[in-house]
Write a protein that holds these residues in place. Sequence first.
Motif, short mmCIF file in Angstrom:
data_model
loop_
_atom_site.label_atom_id
_atom_site.label_comp_id
_atom_site.label_asym_id
_atom_site.label_seq_id
_atom_site.Cartn_x
_atom_site.Cartn_y
_atom_site.Cartn_z
N SER A 85 0.83 -1.22 0.00
CA SER A 85 0.00 0.00 0.00
C SER A 85 0.86 1.26 0.00
CB SER A 85 -0.94 0.00 1.21
OG SER A 85 -1.76 -1.14 1.21
N LEU A 86 1.82 1.28 -0.90
CA LEU A 86 2.77 2.39 -0.93
C LEU A 86 2.12 3.68 -1.40
CD1 LEU A 86 5.79 0.36 -2.30
CD2 LEU A 86 5.76 1.60 -0.13
N THR A 87 2.58 4.78 -0.82
CA THR A 87 2.11 6.11 -1.17
C THR A 87 3.30 6.98 -1.56
OG1 THR A 87 2.36 7.14 0.99
CG2 THR A 87 0.37 5.82 0.65
N PRO A 88 3.04 8.13 -2.20
CA PRO A 88 4.17 9.02 -2.54
C PRO A 88 4.98 9.43 -1.30
CG PRO A 88 2.25 9.63 -3.80
CD PRO A 88 1.79 8.58 -2.83
N GLY A 89 4.36 9.46 -0.14
CA GLY A 89 5.06 9.79 1.10
C GLY A 89 6.10 8.78 1.50
N ASP A 90 6.07 7.60 0.88
CA ASP A 90 7.07 6.57 1.16
C ASP A 90 8.31 6.71 0.29
OD1 ASP A 90 4.28 4.37 1.43
OD2 ASP A 90 5.49 5.14 3.10
N THR A 91 8.30 7.65 -0.63
CA THR A 91 9.45 7.87 -1.50
C THR A 91 10.64 8.33 -0.68
OG1 THR A 91 8.11 8.37 -3.44
CG2 THR A 91 10.36 9.23 -3.41
#
Length: 122
Positions: A85-91
């Motif tokens: 459930s990756l989000t851009p905040g995990d970049t």
Amino acid sequence: QAQLVESGGGLVQVGGSLRLSCSASGRPFGYNVVGWFRQAPGRAREFVAAINLRGGTTYYGDSVKGRFTISRDNDNNTGSLQMNSLTPGDTAVYFCALSPADSYRPAEYRVWGPGPQVTVSS
């Protein structure tokens, strides 16, 4: 001297998954904890997860609880971080590291891998 090498980084779309692996070589003795940290540009290094290699106790940062899972394979001196459930905040650049004791603090970790880039695109 112990050395760490990570693998599995890359580009993934929002909602996707990636699995990072961390392999130890050299003399990784006396280190009882494998931790994962991440650092985005302009931000401090952030604790992601850790696992005690003896008892298997796991720890997670608040921002990844329920989405990331840390595991270890003592026989092969490897650790993994399953990221869902990756989000851009995990970049960020993701680092694995070794510590003699359970800790959330980067300063407690003595050996660090070079860190693969993980990019989550929207």
